[in-house]
Design a protein around this motif. Structure first.
Motif, PDB file in Angstrom:
ATOM      1  N   HIS A   1      27.549 -15.499  13.077  1.00  0.00           N
ATOM      2  CA  HIS A   1      26.891 -15.021  11.858  1.00  0.00           C
ATOM      3  C   HIS A   1      27.560 -15.651  10.637  1.00  0.00           C
ATOM      4  O   HIS A   1      28.523 -15.116  10.091  1.00  0.00           O
ATOM      5  CB  HIS A   1      26.978 -13.493  11.797  1.00  0.00           C
ATOM      6  CG  HIS A   1      26.106 -12.874  10.749  1.00  0.00           C
ATOM      7  ND1 HIS A   1      25.577 -11.603  10.853  1.00  0.00           N
ATOM      8  CD2 HIS A   1      25.668 -13.333   9.548  1.00  0.00           C
ATOM      9  CE1 HIS A   1      24.863 -11.325   9.789  1.00  0.00           C
ATOM     10  NE2 HIS A   1      24.906 -12.359   8.968  1.00  0.00           N
TER      11      HIS A   1
ATOM     12  N   HIS B   1      26.653 -18.048   6.857  1.00  0.00           N
ATOM     13  CA  HIS B   1      25.632 -18.481   5.883  1.00  0.00           C
ATOM     14  C   HIS B   1      26.214 -19.600   5.032  1.00  0.00           C
ATOM     15  O   HIS B   1      26.682 -19.353   3.918  1.00  0.00           O
ATOM     16  CB  HIS B   1      25.233 -17.332   4.973  1.00  0.00           C
ATOM     17  CG  HIS B   1      24.625 -16.153   5.651  1.00  0.00           C
ATOM     18  ND1 HIS B   1      23.342 -16.150   6.123  1.00  0.00           N
ATOM     19  CD2 HIS B   1      25.135 -14.917   5.933  1.00  0.00           C
ATOM     20  CE1 HIS B   1      23.061 -14.963   6.666  1.00  0.00           C
ATOM     21  NE2 HIS B   1      24.140 -14.202   6.578  1.00  0.00           N
TER      22      HIS B   1
ATOM     23  N   LYS C   1      16.070 -13.461  12.723  1.00  0.00           N
ATOM     24  CA  LYS C   1      16.576 -12.305  11.981  1.00  0.00           C
ATOM     25  C   LYS C   1      15.495 -11.802  11.041  1.00  0.00           C
ATOM     26  O   LYS C   1      14.923 -12.578  10.269  1.00  0.00           O
ATOM     27  CB  LYS C   1      17.836 -12.674  11.187  1.00  0.00           C
ATOM     28  CG  LYS C   1      18.408 -11.481  10.401  1.00  0.00           C
ATOM     29  CD  LYS C   1      19.666 -11.834   9.603  1.00  0.00           C
ATOM     30  CE  LYS C   1      20.149 -10.626   8.795  1.00  0.00           C
ATOM     31  NZ  LYS C   1      21.245 -10.934   7.862  1.00  0.00           N
TER      32      LYS C   1
ATOM     33  N   HIS D   1      25.775  -7.130  11.519  1.00  0.00           N
ATOM     34  CA  HIS D   1      26.736  -6.545  10.559  1.00  0.00           C
ATOM     35  C   HIS D   1      26.658  -5.016  10.440  1.00  0.00           C
ATOM     36  O   HIS D   1      26.471  -4.473   9.368  1.00  0.00           O
ATOM     37  CB  HIS D   1      26.648  -7.219   9.183  1.00  0.00           C
ATOM     38  CG  HIS D   1      25.274  -7.396   8.594  1.00  0.00           C
ATOM     39  ND1 HIS D   1      24.303  -6.426   8.622  1.00  0.00           N
ATOM     40  CD2 HIS D   1      24.725  -8.447   7.931  1.00  0.00           C
ATOM     41  CE1 HIS D   1      23.223  -6.874   8.008  1.00  0.00           C
ATOM     42  NE2 HIS D   1      23.458  -8.099   7.591  1.00  0.00           N
TER      43      HIS D   1
ATOM     44  N   ASP E   1      29.693 -12.776   9.119  1.00  0.00           N
ATOM     45  CA  ASP E   1      28.719 -12.742   8.015  1.00  0.00           C
ATOM     46  C   ASP E   1      29.286 -13.517   6.814  1.00  0.00           C
ATOM     47  O   ASP E   1      29.092 -13.126   5.662  1.00  0.00           O
ATOM     48  CB  ASP E   1      28.377 -11.297   7.634  1.00  0.00           C
ATOM     49  CG  ASP E   1      27.143 -11.190   6.768  1.00  0.00           C
ATOM     50  OD1 ASP E   1      26.430 -12.202   6.602  1.00  0.00           O
ATOM     51  OD2 ASP E   1      26.889 -10.078   6.242  1.00  0.00           O
TER      52      ASP E   1
END
Ligand code: URP
Ligand code: ZN
Ligand code: ZN
Length: 461
Positions: free
Chosen positions: A58, A60, A149, A238, A313
């Motif tokens: 996870h 970004h 997602k 998360h 995350d």
């Protein structure tokens, strides 16, 4: 090129043993008592663990969000990951509203290819479920982008209504993919957030107050029910709150294929960190940091396997110039925290040294379970013959202090500034190549490869 890692303790999720590891080219050739062979390189791992490179499912990198972009590129973010013992990431490509999955995926391939320094895969964020994007899902699964997602949060940005979520779930029942859910009740949160703002509660702290744990619990329960109705597995990303964990645990006790990850920030940080005036913006992410009593429940969830793994995350924004877009209105602070470099050490320090989990469970939650859940079993997440030689020589006794002055993430602060941790990656190998050695970067630019993953439908034991 042959490399021997000698005298270490090999730690896999299933057990540990004193063993040598022989690497031939990009893969592991032998684990155990290695006979006298000529090697090009010998690494002494006496007193150290030899673990499978960690997998962060996870992240970004360069995510456009909140009027800006997550600061780490695939180059800087994957390099930082490697320093922290992570040798694979799965990042989230984004379908724009009105755009196609294909365009979103192509854009992410362009960001990563030739820049990532460790291997990487993609999940797909779906922000527009329609007949075309539903059809595209099947093609993406065939290309190794096997997970999608969807959000019950962020109205007007990423939120999908229950019908859209249900349609995507039905589609994955046929194509073997997996639905990942950001489960918070976004519309209800927006009501409370607007009321708080009107009442003059504008500081970052109120980001944590208005996103009630029950909003996460309600949405988690709802999406698990929708998945049950659609006959598919669902994976909650998360997870931060006891309320949401209760929903997962109850479903699992009923035999439902519900899975969940949590993140270090929910295990180590709390609502208090959101205080201290605007400094709290450094800790704004969604779901938000919770009161400390939730942390204990999350650790129990990891112990009992109601939480299967820990991801980061990772979504870094500078405090100066990015987080401060939300001065005077917590709703405008870009949501996300840095962490891709810190996860393995935090989980070793807080989890293993802290007495919550064994070193084998630590390897399970940071590496082996991510590989199984996301279609990399046999290739990543294990120290075994035939697997990619993604390996970390890990010193369980090394101590260091986490700080933005020494980390490699491209962001101007650390959420763990000044925290002492025990454990650190001495040597990191990716497909047989030493890429980090004693704190120095040794890898070639852009050497990471896209990982075409097998759909698992969440079928993990
Ligand atoms: O605050 C967060 N989590 N930012 C990244 C986007 C997401 O929802 O995962
Ligand atoms: Zn999310
Ligand atoms: Zn995220």
């Amino acid at each position: 090129m042959r490399t021997l890692i000698a005298n270490g303790t090999v730690v896999n999720a299933g057990g540990s043993a004193r063993a040598d590891v022989l690497i031939d080219g990009e893969t592991i050739a032998l684990v155990g008592a290695v006979p006298e062979v000529a090697v090009d390189r010998r690494i002494d791992a006496a007193g150290k663990y030899v673990i499978p490179g960690a997998i962060d499912v996870h992240t970004h990198m360069e995510l456009p969000f909140g009027g800006t972009f997550a600061k780490d590129t695939f180059e800087t973010g994957t390099r930082a990951a490697a320093f922290g013992g992570t040798t694979t990431i799965i990042d989230f490509a984004v379908q724009s509203r009105g755009g196609s999955l294909r365009d979103g995926l192509d854009a992410w391939h362009a960001k990563a290819q030739g820049n990532a320094v460790i291997d990487y895969g993609f999940h797909m964020i779906m922000s527009d479920v329609n007949d075309d994007s539903l059809r595209e899902m099947d093609a993406l699964v065939g290309e190794g982008v096997t997970d999608f997602k969807l959000f019950t949060a962020y109205p007007g940005v990423f939120l999908s209504d229950d019908g859209a979520i249900f349609r995507a779930m039905q589609r994955t029942a046929h194509n073997g993919g997996l639905i990942l859910m950001h489960a918070e009740n976004g519309p209800a949160i927006d009501v409370v957030a607007a009321q708080a703002f009107e009442a003059g509660q504008t500081d970052p702290y109120f980001h944590g107050v208005v996103r009630y744990p029950i909003f996460e619990g309600e949405a988690t329960n709802r999406v698990i029910s929708l998945a049950e109705a659609a006959g598919v597995a669902v994976y909650i990303v998360h997870l931060s709150a006891r309320d949401a964990l209760d929903a997962v645990r109850t479903a699992r006790d009923r035999g439902v294929n519900a899975f969940a990850e949590t993140c270090p920030q929910y295990l180590f940080l709390s609502l208090e960190d959101l205080g201290h005036g605007f400094e709290g913006a450094k800790f704004i992410c969604s779901p938000p940091l919770r009161t400390t009593d939730h942390q204990t429940e999350l650790w129990k969830g990891l112990v009992k396997d109601d939480l299967q793994l820990v991801s980061t995350d990772h979504c870094p924004f500078d405090f100066k110039g990015q987080k401060d877009l939300g001065r005077g209105d917590f709703r405008k602070v870009p949501n996300g925290l840095p962490g891709v470099e810190d996860r393995v050490d935090l989980m070793h320090d807080g989890g293993v040294v802290g007495g919550w989990i064994s070193k084998e469970r630590w390897v399970e939650v940071v590496s082996a379970a991510p590989a199984r859940m996301f279609g990399l079993e046999g290739r990543k997440g294990t120290v075994a013959p035939g697997a990619d030689a993604d390996l970390v020589v890990y010193d369980p006794n090394r101590r260091h202090v986490i700080s933005a002055t020494t980390h490699h993430m491209n962001v101007d602060y650390s959420c763990y500034e000044g925290r002492h941790v025990q454990g650190g990656s001495d040597v990191v190998l990716s497909r047989g190549e030493v890429i980090v050695e004693n704190g120095t970067w040794q890898g070639a630019a852009g050497r990471g490869r896209f990982l075409k993953r097998q759909p698992t439908g969440g079928a993990i034991r």
